[in-house]
Design a protein around this motif. Structure first.
Motif, PDB file in Angstrom:
ATOM      1  N   THR A 203       0.809  -1.224   0.000  1.00 29.70           N
ATOM      2  CA  THR A 203       0.000   0.000   0.000  1.00 29.70           C
ATOM      3  C   THR A 203       0.840   1.271   0.000  1.00 29.70           C
ATOM      4  N   ILE A 204       2.161   1.146   0.086  1.00 24.63           N
ATOM      5  CA  ILE A 204       3.026   2.309   0.214  1.00 24.63           C
ATOM      6  C   ILE A 204       3.113   3.054  -1.117  1.00 24.63           C
ATOM      7  N   PRO A 205       2.921   4.381  -1.112  1.00 21.22           N
ATOM      8  CA  PRO A 205       3.020   5.138  -2.374  1.00 21.22           C
ATOM      9  C   PRO A 205       4.464   5.173  -2.868  1.00 21.22           C
ATOM     10  N   LEU A 206       4.612   5.419  -4.151  1.00 17.77           N
ATOM     11  CA  LEU A 206       5.949   5.509  -4.722  1.00 17.77           C
ATOM     12  C   LEU A 206       6.613   6.841  -4.402  1.00 17.77           C
ATOM     13  N   ARG A 207       5.800   7.868  -4.175  1.00 17.17           N
ATOM     14  CA  ARG A 207       6.337   9.224  -4.045  1.00 17.17           C
ATOM     15  C   ARG A 207       5.563   9.985  -2.985  1.00 17.17           C
ATOM     16  N   TYR A 208       6.274  10.726  -2.143  1.00 17.27           N
ATOM     17  CA  TYR A 208       5.634  11.525  -1.105  1.00 17.27           C
ATOM     18  C   TYR A 208       6.276  12.907  -1.099  1.00 17.27           C
ATOM     19  N   GLU A 209       5.449  13.947  -1.179  1.00 13.60           N
ATOM     20  CA  GLU A 209       5.945  15.321  -1.202  1.00 13.60           C
ATOM     21  C   GLU A 209       5.584  16.011   0.103  1.00 13.60           C
ATOM     22  N   ARG A 210       6.581  16.517   0.798  1.00 12.03           N
ATOM     23  CA  ARG A 210       6.347  17.186   2.079  1.00 12.03           C
ATOM     24  C   ARG A 210       5.669  18.541   1.867  1.00 12.03           C
ATOM     25  N   ARG A 211       4.799  18.896   2.782  1.00 19.39           N
ATOM     26  CA  ARG A 211       4.028  20.119   2.648  1.00 19.39           C
ATOM     27  C   ARG A 211       4.823  21.310   3.197  1.00 19.39           C
ATOM     28  N   ILE A 212       5.016  22.312   2.348  1.00 18.98           N
ATOM     29  CA  ILE A 212       5.727  23.528   2.735  1.00 18.98           C
ATOM     30  C   ILE A 212       4.702  24.595   3.083  1.00 18.98           C
ATOM     31  N   LEU A 213       4.872  25.228   4.241  1.00 16.23           N
ATOM     32  CA  LEU A 213       3.896  26.203   4.714  1.00 16.23           C
ATOM     33  C   LEU A 213       4.140  27.575   4.103  1.00 16.23           C
ATOM     34  N   SER A 214       3.080  28.363   4.078  1.00 19.42           N
ATOM     35  CA  SER A 214       3.177  29.742   3.599  1.00 19.42           C
ATOM     36  C   SER A 214       3.976  30.583   4.588  1.00 19.42           C
ATOM     37  N   GLU A 215       4.336  31.792   4.165  1.00 19.61           N
ATOM     38  CA  GLU A 215       5.071  32.691   5.061  1.00 19.61           C
ATOM     39  C   GLU A 215       4.251  32.983   6.316  1.00 19.61           C
ATOM     40  N   ALA A 216       2.948  33.212   6.142  1.00 21.90           N
ATOM     41  CA  ALA A 216       2.094  33.517   7.291  1.00 21.90           C
ATOM     42  C   ALA A 216       2.022  32.339   8.254  1.00 21.90           C
ATOM     43  N   ALA A 217       1.883  31.135   7.718  1.00 19.62           N
ATOM     44  CA  ALA A 217       1.807  29.949   8.573  1.00 19.62           C
ATOM     45  C   ALA A 217       3.143  29.683   9.260  1.00 19.62           C
ATOM     46  N   THR A 218       4.244  29.986   8.572  1.00 13.00           N
ATOM     47  CA  THR A 218       5.569  29.839   9.184  1.00 13.00           C
ATOM     48  C   THR A 218       5.730  30.802  10.346  1.00 13.00           C
ATOM     49  N   ARG A 219       5.287  32.039  10.165  1.00 17.13           N
ATOM     50  CA  ARG A 219       5.387  33.028  11.237  1.00 17.13           C
ATOM     51  C   ARG A 219       4.530  32.615  12.432  1.00 17.13           C
ATOM     52  N   THR A 220       3.360  32.047  12.166  1.00 16.58           N
ATOM     53  CA  THR A 220       2.496  31.566  13.246  1.00 16.58           C
ATOM     54  C   THR A 220       3.155  30.425  14.012  1.00 16.58           C
ATOM     55  N   ALA A 221       3.772  29.498  13.288  1.00 20.59           N
ATOM     56  CA  ALA A 221       4.469  28.386  13.942  1.00 20.59           C
ATOM     57  C   ALA A 221       5.612  28.901  14.815  1.00 20.59           C
ATOM     58  N   ALA A 222       6.353  29.883  14.309  1.00 18.59           N
ATOM     59  CA  ALA A 222       7.452  30.454  15.086  1.00 18.59           C
ATOM     60  C   ALA A 222       6.935  31.079  16.383  1.00 18.59           C
ATOM     61  N   LEU A 223       5.800  31.765  16.326  1.00 21.92           N
ATOM     62  CA  LEU A 223       5.207  32.362  17.518  1.00 21.92           C
ATOM     63  C   LEU A 223       4.771  31.301  18.518  1.00 21.92           C
ATOM     64  N   GLU A 224       4.157  30.229  18.024  1.00 22.47           N
ATOM     65  CA  GLU A 224       3.710  29.162  18.917  1.00 22.47           C
ATOM     66  C   GLU A 224       4.895  28.503  19.627  1.00 22.47           C
ATOM     67  N   ILE A 225       5.987  28.316  18.899  1.00 26.58           N
ATOM     68  CA  ILE A 225       7.175  27.718  19.513  1.00 26.58           C
ATOM     69  C   ILE A 225       7.775  28.679  20.529  1.00 26.58           C
ATOM     70  N   LEU A 226       7.811  29.970  20.189  1.00 25.19           N
ATOM     71  CA  LEU A 226       8.340  30.977  21.116  1.00 25.19           C
ATOM     72  C   LEU A 226       7.595  30.971  22.444  1.00 25.19           C
ATOM     73  N   ASP A 227       6.287  30.732  22.387  1.00 27.71           N
ATOM     74  CA  ASP A 227       5.457  30.794  23.588  1.00 27.71           C
ATOM     75  C   ASP A 227       5.876  29.783  24.649  1.00 27.71           C
ATOM     76  N   VAL A 228       6.563  28.697  24.243  1.00 24.73           N
ATOM     77  CA  VAL A 228       6.918  27.656  25.216  1.00 24.73           C
ATOM     78  C   VAL A 228       8.404  27.642  25.525  1.00 24.73           C
ATOM     79  N   LEU A 229       9.180  28.550  24.930  1.00 26.82           N
ATOM     80  CA  LEU A 229      10.609  28.598  25.228  1.00 26.82           C
ATOM     81  C   LEU A 229      10.920  29.606  26.337  1.00 26.82           C
TER      82      LEU A 229
END
Length: 229
Positions: A203-229
């Motif tokens: 059942t394993i696919p031959l090809r898998y493409e990782r999802r790259i986030l938008s600039e806005a989503a990247t900035r949101t992720a950075a903020l969420e990580i900052l909140d716990v450091l």
């Protein structure tokens, strides 16, 4: 390979702090990672975060032929990817990871001839870039034994040598925030490998493409990580 958000000098300093153990150095490392994430959240540098198939956000700090650095964040409630194969795998590079918040549960695995559960070994090759995985069934089967289980908490680090199979699936299932800085070095040009339950190998696919986030989503992720450091 090209550098990402950090300069070579900045990345080399982070690498030095990561490889040098000690409480003061751990505090310094967290401070420098916070600075990088603050710049990312403000849009002053533009790394593209990725949803890694092992369940965490990956924000690249630096990447070259010599070494690479990434911030990994397991963020409860955030969008997550699921591996199309499994989380049991080995790298073709040496890895050192410092836990900055939360906990990582890492299991080192050994491939053995006999065991109740059978797994097929798949090779993973890159298709023109690090964000596209191409899977090939080697036809080889194995069993596994857990050789070492480490729960690594904030302020500590762990290392995994290349070609050593391991799993951190319990980290992905954990509902606590976990943040690490990962260093990859001593690259090997061979394919990485992963294990798949033999019964579902077809059942394993031959090809898998990782999802790259938008600039806005990247900035949101950075903020969420900052909140716990």
């Amino acid at each position: 390979m090209k550098p990402t958000a950090a300069t070579y000098q900045e990345a080399s300093t982070l690498r030095s702090r990561l490889e040098h153990k000690g409480g003061d150095e751990a505090d310094s490392l967290t401070s420098r990672v916070r600075h990088f994430l603050e710049r990312t959240a403000r849009g002053e540098c533009a790394p593209a975060a990725k949803l890694h198939p092992l369940g965490f956000h990956c924000i690249p700090v630096y990447r070259s032929a010599e070494f690479g650095l990434c911030v990994h964040g397991w963020l409860p409630g955030a969008q997550r990817e699921t591996s199309p194969t499994s989380d049991m795998h080995m790298h073709t590079f040496d890895m050192v990871s410092s836990v900055l918040a939360g906990n990582v549960i890492n299991k080192q695995l050994e491939l053995v001839d006999d065991g109740p559960n059978r797994y097929r070994i798949f090779e993973i090759r890159k298709d023109g870039g690090e964000d596209v995985d191409v899977f090939t069934d080697t036809g080889m089967e194995t069993a596994i034994e857990e050789r070492k289980i480490d729960k690594v908490s904030a302020g500590r680090q762990y290392a995994i040598e290349r070609l050593v199979y391991h799993s951190a699936d319990e980290t992905a299932r954990n509902q606590d925030f976990t943040v690490t800085l990962m260093l990859a070095k001593n690259w090997d040009d061979g394919p990485q490998r992963t294990l798949v339950e033999a019964a579902r190998a077809h059942t394993i696919p031959l090809r898998y493409e990782r999802r790259i986030l938008s600039e806005a989503a990247t900035r949101t992720a950075a903020l969420e990580i900052l909140d716990v450091l």
